[in-house]
Design a protein around this motif. Structure first.
Motif, mmCIF file in Angstrom:
data_model
loop_
_atom_site.group_PDB
_atom_site.id
_atom_site.type_symbol
_atom_site.label_atom_id
_atom_site.label_comp_id
_atom_site.label_asym_id
_atom_site.label_seq_id
_atom_site.Cartn_x
_atom_site.Cartn_y
_atom_site.Cartn_z
ATOM 1 N N HIS A 289 0.596 5.380 5.461
ATOM 2 C CA HIS A 289 1.042 4.957 6.788
ATOM 3 C C HIS A 289 2.545 5.166 6.980
ATOM 4 C CE1 HIS A 289 -2.410 2.388 8.653
ATOM 5 N NE2 HIS A 289 -2.825 3.557 8.196
ATOM 6 N N GLY A 290 3.221 5.722 5.965
ATOM 7 C CA GLY A 290 4.625 6.100 6.127
ATOM 8 C C GLY A 290 5.627 5.079 5.639
ATOM 9 N N LYS A 291 5.239 4.250 4.645
ATOM 10 C CA LYS A 291 6.170 3.227 4.138
ATOM 11 C C LYS A 291 7.373 3.878 3.452
ATOM 12 C CE LYS A 291 2.961 1.450 1.599
ATOM 13 N NZ LYS A 291 1.879 2.364 2.044
ATOM 14 N N THR A 292 7.107 4.785 2.511
ATOM 15 C CA THR A 292 8.202 5.426 1.770
ATOM 16 C C THR A 292 9.015 6.332 2.690
ATOM 17 O OG1 THR A 292 6.842 5.343 -0.227
ATOM 18 C CG2 THR A 292 8.755 6.792 -0.266
ATOM 19 N N SER A 293 8.357 7.012 3.613
ATOM 20 C CA SER A 293 9.083 7.869 4.556
ATOM 21 C C SER A 293 10.019 7.049 5.434
ATOM 22 C CB SER A 293 8.079 8.639 5.428
ATOM 23 O OG SER A 293 7.267 9.468 4.643
ATOM 24 N N LEU A 294 9.605 5.829 5.783
ATOM 25 C CA LEU A 294 10.461 4.946 6.575
ATOM 26 C C LEU A 294 11.703 4.551 5.778
ATOM 27 C CD1 LEU A 294 10.873 3.314 9.170
ATOM 28 C CD2 LEU A 294 9.519 1.478 8.140
ATOM 29 N N LEU A 295 11.527 4.250 4.490
ATOM 30 C CA LEU A 295 12.666 3.921 3.642
ATOM 31 C C LEU A 295 13.559 5.134 3.424
ATOM 32 C CD1 LEU A 295 10.975 1.607 1.015
ATOM 33 C CD2 LEU A 295 12.595 0.954 2.765
ATOM 34 N N LEU B 297 5.692 -5.044 7.574
ATOM 35 C CA LEU B 297 4.321 -4.545 7.587
ATOM 36 C C LEU B 297 4.283 -3.241 8.385
ATOM 37 C CD1 LEU B 297 1.360 -5.127 6.808
ATOM 38 C CD2 LEU B 297 1.121 -6.292 9.000
ATOM 39 N N VAL B 298 4.093 -2.129 7.682
ATOM 40 C CA VAL B 298 4.083 -0.816 8.326
ATOM 41 C C VAL B 298 2.654 -0.460 8.711
ATOM 42 C CG1 VAL B 298 4.621 1.633 8.061
ATOM 43 C CG2 VAL B 298 6.103 -0.093 7.021
ATOM 44 N N VAL B 299 2.447 -0.153 10.002
ATOM 45 C CA VAL B 299 1.130 0.248 10.503
ATOM 46 C C VAL B 299 1.299 1.562 11.266
ATOM 47 C CG1 VAL B 299 -0.910 -0.476 11.778
ATOM 48 C CG2 VAL B 299 0.595 -2.204 10.793
ATOM 49 N N ALA B 300 0.473 2.544 10.943
ATOM 50 C CA ALA B 300 0.544 3.835 11.637
ATOM 51 C C ALA B 300 -0.025 3.693 13.043
ATOM 52 C CB ALA B 300 -0.211 4.900 10.861
ATOM 53 N N ALA B 301 0.728 4.191 14.027
ATOM 54 C CA ALA B 301 0.313 4.045 15.428
ATOM 55 C C ALA B 301 -0.941 4.836 15.737
ATOM 56 C CB ALA B 301 1.456 4.496 16.348
ATOM 57 N N ILE C 191 5.659 -0.481 13.658
ATOM 58 C CA ILE C 191 4.606 0.468 14.047
ATOM 59 C C ILE C 191 5.190 1.869 13.918
ATOM 60 C CG2 ILE C 191 3.001 1.187 15.846
ATOM 61 C CD1 ILE C 191 3.072 -1.618 16.950
ATOM 62 N N ASN C 192 4.764 2.590 12.894
ATOM 63 C CA ASN C 192 5.325 3.894 12.550
ATOM 64 C C ASN C 192 4.514 5.034 13.183
ATOM 65 O OD1 ASN C 192 7.093 5.648 11.308
ATOM 66 N ND2 ASN C 192 6.007 5.660 9.361
ATOM 67 N N LYS C 193 5.058 6.218 13.117
ATOM 68 C CA LYS C 193 4.426 7.451 13.623
ATOM 69 C C LYS C 193 4.187 7.390 15.130
ATOM 70 C CE LYS C 193 2.165 8.361 9.174
ATOM 71 N NZ LYS C 193 0.938 8.801 8.483
ATOM 72 N N CYS C 194 5.116 6.736 15.848
ATOM 73 C CA CYS C 194 4.978 6.642 17.305
ATOM 74 C C CYS C 194 5.216 7.982 17.991
ATOM 75 C CB CYS C 194 5.946 5.584 17.859
ATOM 76 S SG CYS C 194 5.480 3.897 17.421
ATOM 77 N N ASP C 195 5.724 8.984 17.248
ATOM 78 C CA ASP C 195 5.988 10.297 17.839
ATOM 79 C C ASP C 195 4.749 11.192 17.850
ATOM 80 O OD1 ASP C 195 6.411 10.107 14.947
ATOM 81 O OD2 ASP C 195 6.749 12.273 15.048
ATOM 82 N N GLN D 5 8.137 -10.457 14.976
ATOM 83 C CA GLN D 5 8.765 -9.363 15.716
ATOM 84 C C GLN D 5 8.018 -8.049 15.474
ATOM 85 O OE1 GLN D 5 13.307 -9.580 15.633
ATOM 86 N NE2 GLN D 5 12.778 -10.741 13.786
ATOM 87 N N VAL D 6 7.941 -7.219 16.514
ATOM 88 C CA VAL D 6 7.289 -5.912 16.441
ATOM 89 C C VAL D 6 8.280 -4.839 16.872
ATOM 90 C CG1 VAL D 6 5.363 -4.487 17.219
ATOM 91 C CG2 VAL D 6 5.046 -6.945 16.940
ATOM 92 N N VAL D 7 8.458 -3.807 16.035
ATOM 93 C CA VAL D 7 9.387 -2.717 16.324
ATOM 94 C C VAL D 7 8.623 -1.400 16.230
ATOM 95 C CG1 VAL D 7 11.553 -1.602 15.702
ATOM 96 C CG2 VAL D 7 11.262 -4.057 15.303
ATOM 97 N N GLN D 8 8.779 -0.552 17.251
ATOM 98 C CA GLN D 8 8.161 0.770 17.243
ATOM 99 C C GLN D 8 9.160 1.777 16.695
ATOM 100 O OE1 GLN D 8 6.301 1.837 20.985
ATOM 101 N NE2 GLN D 8 5.696 -0.295 21.397
ATOM 102 N N VAL D 9 8.763 2.506 15.626
ATOM 103 C CA VAL D 9 9.676 3.436 14.961
ATOM 104 C C VAL D 9 8.975 4.760 14.700
ATOM 105 C CG1 VAL D 9 10.947 1.574 13.821
ATOM 106 C CG2 VAL D 9 9.022 2.645 12.651
ATOM 107 N N SER D 10 9.790 5.734 14.325
ATOM 108 C CA SER D 10 9.291 7.025 13.851
ATOM 109 C C SER D 10 10.168 7.438 12.682
ATOM 110 C CB SER D 10 9.328 8.087 14.960
ATOM 111 O OG SER D 10 9.088 9.372 14.414
ATOM 112 N N ALA D 11 9.591 7.398 11.491
ATOM 113 C CA ALA D 11 10.358 7.772 10.300
ATOM 114 C C ALA D 11 10.723 9.247 10.335
ATOM 115 C CB ALA D 11 9.550 7.450 9.042
#
Length: 569
Positions: free
Chosen positions: A77-83, A143-147, A173-177, A205-211
């Motif tokens: 779900h992109g945990k390491t890519s986010l880091l 908590l990383v969740v793929a969109a 919430i990762n992979k929003c792109d 809290q909820v944050v929308q991101v793209s690693a």
């Protein structure tokens, strides 16, 4: 001090101390719950430990410390890519199979000047114990969740670990792109699982991101620092240090190494430390919430133990022997022996596990033991850290085991030849999926299976021929059933069952099977034949003859989408 610290000092179990605390009216949330000096003295006296107070100002001043943040979530779900995006490196590209298989700790300096200690946990189902360790030492869980994928099994498990450790959650919430991204669906799923999101009136809290694109990282930083500020994280800076071992490994040139997070105090270069029953020296000085790597230990500590705890060797050995005995000889339930049906034959599969780090070795052991079945008992006789050596081959040869290597280098050709001569099978993989798949297939191959009777074919009786008045040399009278095979096939060596109106009339061996006056071994579907069933004389037109065969039913290796595996008998 905390309950776990008091347990280390007194040599008692945490459960025993919690029971005493409950009796004196102290409400203890977890093993890391702090208790006052008076209560600690009372409990220590209760278990027979003499206490003497030393008046000192050391450790009385608490200062703010950086938060320890654990990144958790489902595999891929992109945990390491986010880091990677946060610290502008590329760790995911170096991981075998592109998935994290270790528990890593590092400090990230944020653009605002604040620093955050991050723990990266693996997401595969086999690494549940690693994720539990990450949740136990952390202040905040991301908590990383793929969109585009939504809530998955390890997402729910991460939520459970965080709740059990009483740790606040920030959702990323990762992979929003990605084209198929649907963050709103993810929020609804999380809400339905009982996570109180801010948009729904909760405090998560909820944050929308793209690693990949690097978007939303500043908002994630703000959310983490805001959560840390509300928690008012403090720790004592001076005095003896205490730390939590999150991972341990055996380095070829440096010996045993332990990765730890400092909980309180300051580790100083050259300071003597104790981890479980291992002693060593600190490489560098570190203050609370700082990850450190310690070398010079006399042995490899267990991941999840507290650093600077003394007198634990005997207790660890006792607990380990108790666990082995419980696994091998579980207590039977009263009256179970009388009512249970006959159990299938069970064979033992001994395994020697070698891994690159201690946590991975434990994860592989747990995953292999999950493949236990009524037919095959998986017995992990040894878990070692580092490359495969001659001693491992000797051990495997002595107990008839195979060697399973995870994320270690291939043994030299001389050692491989020695293993071949000793008939020791060596299996090495770098990706947990492939390792469990091969071991599952090996277990299925070793399983004795269960023999079942199944219908191999059916034939319908069309005509009846009787041979009567034969001479003694030719044998007694014979009744021949002229049949047509409707389904499957009839086999001469099989047992035949005569059915009439859905009921069994007779069952016996096939005495003769002929096709066009020629003896045959089998007759396929659509063919006509004449058959004789031993000692059966009561055929009628319209009867059904079933051909019965004994089939060895082997178990199946089953792997779910979440990565969890088991053997299905």
């Amino acid at each position: 001090m905390t309950v776990v610290e008091l347990a280390k000092r007194t040599g008692q179990t945490i459960a025993h101390l919690q029971e005493i605390l409950a009796n004196v009216g102290e409400k203890v949330v977890s093993e890391f719950h702090p208790i006052g000096i008076d209560v600690a003295e009372l409990v220590a006296t209760e278990v027979g430990v003499n206490v003497r107070r030393l008046h000192s100002s050391e450790g009385s001043v608490l200062e703010f410390r950086p938060p320890v943040v654990t990144v958790m979530g489902h595999v891929d779900h992109g945990k390491t890519s986010l880091l990677d995006a946060l610290r502008q490196t590329s760790v995911a590209a170096k991981e075998a199979g592109g998935i994290t298989q270790h528990l890593g700790a590092f400090v990230v300096a944020m653009p605002s000047g604040a620093s955050i200690t991050f723990l990266d946990t693996p997401g595969h189902a086999a690494f549940s114990a690693m994720r539990a360790r990450g949740a136990a030492v952390t202040d905040i869980v991301v908590l990383v969740v793929a969109a585009d994928d939504g809530v998955m099994p390890q997402t729910l498990e991460a939520m459970r670990h965080a709740k059990e450790a009483n740790v606040p959650i920030v959702v990323a919430i990762n992979k929003c792109d990605k084209p198929g991204a649907d963050p709103e669906r993810v929020k609804i799923q999380l809400g339905s699982e009982g996570l109180p999101l801010e948009e729904m009136g909760g405090d998560v809290q909820v944050v929308q991101v793209s690693a990949l694109k690097g978007t939303g990282l500043d908002r994630l930083e703000e959310a983490l620092l805001l959560q840390a500020e509300m928690m008012e994280l403090k720790a004592r800076i001076d005095g003896p240090a205490q730390a939590y071992v999150v991972e341990a490994r055996l380095d070829r040139g440096r010996g045993p190494l332990a990765t730890a997070i400092v909980k309180s105090g300051t580790l100083v270069c050259g300071q003597h430390v104790v981890v479980g029953h291992m002693a060593g020296n600190v490489l560098e000085s570190a203050r609370p919430a700082m990850p450190v790597e310690i070398e010079g230990l006399k042995g490899l500590p267990m991941a999840g133990t507290m650093l600077l705890s003394d007198g634990r060797r005997k207790k660890q050995k006792k607990d380990r022997l108790k666990m082995v005995n419980e696994e091998r000889y579980p207590l039977a339930e009263p009256g179970a022996e009388e009512d249970e049906p006959e159990k299938p034959q069970t064979v033992e599969l001994p395994i020697v596990v070698k891994a690159d780090v201690q946590g991975s070795g434990q994860a592989v052991k747990d995953a292999l033991k999950s493949l236990n079945s009524p037919q095959v008992f998986v017995n992990v006789v040894h878990v070692g850290i580092g490359p495969i050596g001659q001693s491992d081959v000797d051990l495997a040869h002595a107990c008839g085991a195979c060697i399973v290597g995870f994320n270690i280098r291939t043994p030299p050709s001389s050692l491989s030849l020695a293993a071949d001569r000793a008939s020791v099978k060596i299996i090495i993989h770098r990706v947990i999926y492939h390792l469990l798949e091969e071991m599952g297939n090996l277990i299925v191959e070793r399983a004795p299976g269960t023999f079942e009777t199944q219908v191999a074919g059916e034939a319908k009786v069309l005509h009846i021929f009787e041979l009567r008045g034969r001479s003694k040399s030719k044998g007694p009278d014979v009744v021949i059933a002229g049949c047509r095979v409707l389904d499957g096939r009839l086999v001469r060596a099989a047992t035949l069952r005569l059915m009439r109106s859905g009921e069994v009339v007779f069952e016996g061996s096939c005495a003769s099977l002929k096709r066009e006056k020629q003896d045959v071994e089998a007759v396929e579907e659509g063919g006509e034949c004449g058959l004789v069933i031993q000692d059966c004389h009561d055929f009628r037109v319209g009867d059904i003859v079933q051909c019965l065969e004994q089939v060895n039913r082997k178990p199946k290796f089953v792997s779910s989408e979440s990565g969890a595996v088991h053997i299905e008998c």
